[in-house]
Design an enzyme around this catalytic site. Sequence first.
Site, PDB file in Angstrom:
ATOM      1  N   GLU A  46       0.822  -1.205   0.000  1.00 52.46           N
ATOM      2  CA  GLU A  46       0.000   0.000   0.000  1.00 52.46           C
ATOM      3  C   GLU A  46       0.860   1.261   0.000  1.00 52.46           C
ATOM      4  O   GLU A  46       0.562   2.236  -0.693  1.00 52.46           O
ATOM      5  CB  GLU A  46      -0.929   0.007   1.223  1.00 52.46           C
ATOM      6  CG  GLU A  46      -1.898  -1.167   1.276  1.00 52.46           C
ATOM      7  CD  GLU A  46      -1.374  -2.359   2.045  1.00 52.46           C
ATOM      8  OE1 GLU A  46      -2.176  -3.058   2.682  1.00 52.46           O
ATOM      9  OE2 GLU A  46      -0.138  -2.603   2.016  1.00 52.46           O
ATOM     10  N   CYS A  73      -2.613  -4.042   7.099  1.00 53.09           N
ATOM     11  CA  CYS A  73      -2.289  -4.252   8.510  1.00 53.09           C
ATOM     12  C   CYS A  73      -2.666  -3.034   9.345  1.00 53.09           C
ATOM     13  O   CYS A  73      -2.669  -1.902   8.863  1.00 53.09           O
ATOM     14  CB  CYS A  73      -0.801  -4.561   8.671  1.00 53.09           C
ATOM     15  SG  CYS A  73       0.300  -3.229   8.157  1.00 53.09           S
ATOM     16  N   ARG A 182      13.182 -23.769  -5.680  1.00 54.04           N
ATOM     17  CA  ARG A 182      13.985 -23.660  -4.458  1.00 54.04           C
ATOM     18  C   ARG A 182      14.123 -22.206  -4.011  1.00 54.04           C
ATOM     19  O   ARG A 182      14.125 -21.909  -2.815  1.00 54.04           O
ATOM     20  CB  ARG A 182      15.380 -24.247  -4.694  1.00 54.04           C
ATOM     21  CG  ARG A 182      15.425 -25.756  -4.848  1.00 54.04           C
ATOM     22  CD  ARG A 182      16.851 -26.207  -5.134  1.00 54.04           C
ATOM     23  NE  ARG A 182      16.959 -27.650  -5.294  1.00 54.04           N
ATOM     24  CZ  ARG A 182      18.092 -28.279  -5.590  1.00 54.04           C
ATOM     25  NH1 ARG A 182      19.218 -27.588  -5.736  1.00 54.04           N
ATOM     26  NH2 ARG A 182      18.110 -29.597  -5.716  1.00 54.04           N
ATOM     27  N   ASP A 198      24.222 -38.855  -3.398  1.00 57.70           N
ATOM     28  CA  ASP A 198      24.229 -37.848  -4.467  1.00 57.70           C
ATOM     29  C   ASP A 198      25.161 -36.669  -4.210  1.00 57.70           C
ATOM     30  O   ASP A 198      25.509 -35.949  -5.146  1.00 57.70           O
ATOM     31  CB  ASP A 198      22.812 -37.288  -4.671  1.00 57.70           C
ATOM     32  CG  ASP A 198      21.808 -38.355  -5.077  1.00 57.70           C
ATOM     33  OD1 ASP A 198      22.227 -39.495  -5.344  1.00 57.70           O
ATOM     34  OD2 ASP A 198      20.603 -38.044  -5.119  1.00 57.70           O
ATOM     35  N   LEU A 202      22.105 -28.524  -3.005  1.00 56.76           N
ATOM     36  CA  LEU A 202      20.821 -28.041  -2.475  1.00 56.76           C
ATOM     37  C   LEU A 202      20.754 -26.519  -2.462  1.00 56.76           C
ATOM     38  O   LEU A 202      20.309 -25.902  -1.497  1.00 56.76           O
ATOM     39  CB  LEU A 202      20.593 -28.591  -1.054  1.00 56.76           C
ATOM     40  CG  LEU A 202      20.637 -30.120  -0.916  1.00 56.76           C
ATOM     41  CD1 LEU A 202      20.439 -30.528   0.538  1.00 56.76           C
ATOM     42  CD2 LEU A 202      19.596 -30.791  -1.800  1.00 56.76           C
TER      43      LEU A 202
END
Length: 344
Positions: A46, A73, A182, A198, A202
């Site tokens: 806003e 809010c 991710r 593996d 990540l």
Amino acid sequence: MQRCIQLALKGAGYVAPNPMVGAVLVYNDTIIGEGYHQQFGQAHAEVNCINAVPEQLQHLISSSILYVSLEPCAHYGKTPPCVDLILQRQIKKVVVGCTDSFEKVNGAGIQKLQAAGVAVVVGVLESACVTLNKRFFTFHQKKRPFVLLKWAQSNDGFIAGDGGIPIHISNEYSNRLVHQLRATEAAILVGSTTVINDNPQLNTRKWIGKHPTRLIIDPQLKIGNDAHIYDGTTPTIIFNKIKNDYQLNVQWVKVDADQNYMDSVFTFCYQQQLNSIIIEGGSKTLQSFIDAGMWDEAIVITNTHLQIHRGITSPILKNHQLVNIQTIQTDNICYYSNLNNELL
């Protein structure tokens, strides 16, 4: 309101644990200002919307309608209440996509506007606005992170070869999509077997965006010190049965013998304001969340040209509904939702 949603999505990956919000200010069916929540701790949608109105149009603000995807809010957080700014600028009508179930808002913003004589319309594209912030709503309503499952499988239903031998299953373009996913999630979770077999990083190296916090379930601390997860590049949490410790951006969290790993992960995420997790393996870890019903959405990538014949079989979804199918070259990407964990 559709434009509000489009704007809000620009904040994906940058505003969590806050919600994504977009706002549009309209005078006589013409947009004179628009904005979105761009960064956690910075100005809300806003504020950015009203500040975007050109100087020569500022006098039209009080005669305009403010559209916002989420209830404004009414409390002080990292920024002042948006409701106060709306009242200060004497905006007489506000259209809200959906209410904010966060306990410090939860209708208070709407009530304050109405008490001051502002006309408030609630529930425009409500389902789309709730879906936009499914991570935020899940976190506050269910007191746990939003859980997204993801795995890649061969056309005959295997995720790895015999003995867990890694096999490149999804194509390069699907891999980039996964890294994009991710970047929008707060955390990524795998079990120790996936790390040992593996040695994944990540992270989001194939997409522009922040790295998710790495969550690893390694009960007996079997993962070697040379694993990529110990590279110190992003916060990494190791849930285990042996020790509590911290060094080089890695934290070891000891789980009591009688404690459930899933509960420990959820409790940690709730305390640390990590409002979403993408779970990428292995099959046993994925299946444990499925069997417990503790998942919200799943993405399954199937390489239609690949047959493995023998190996580790794919997890089996339960109580699920197919939402969408996307095809990228050799890969079919299926999107599922959990019928038991819908927000609306």
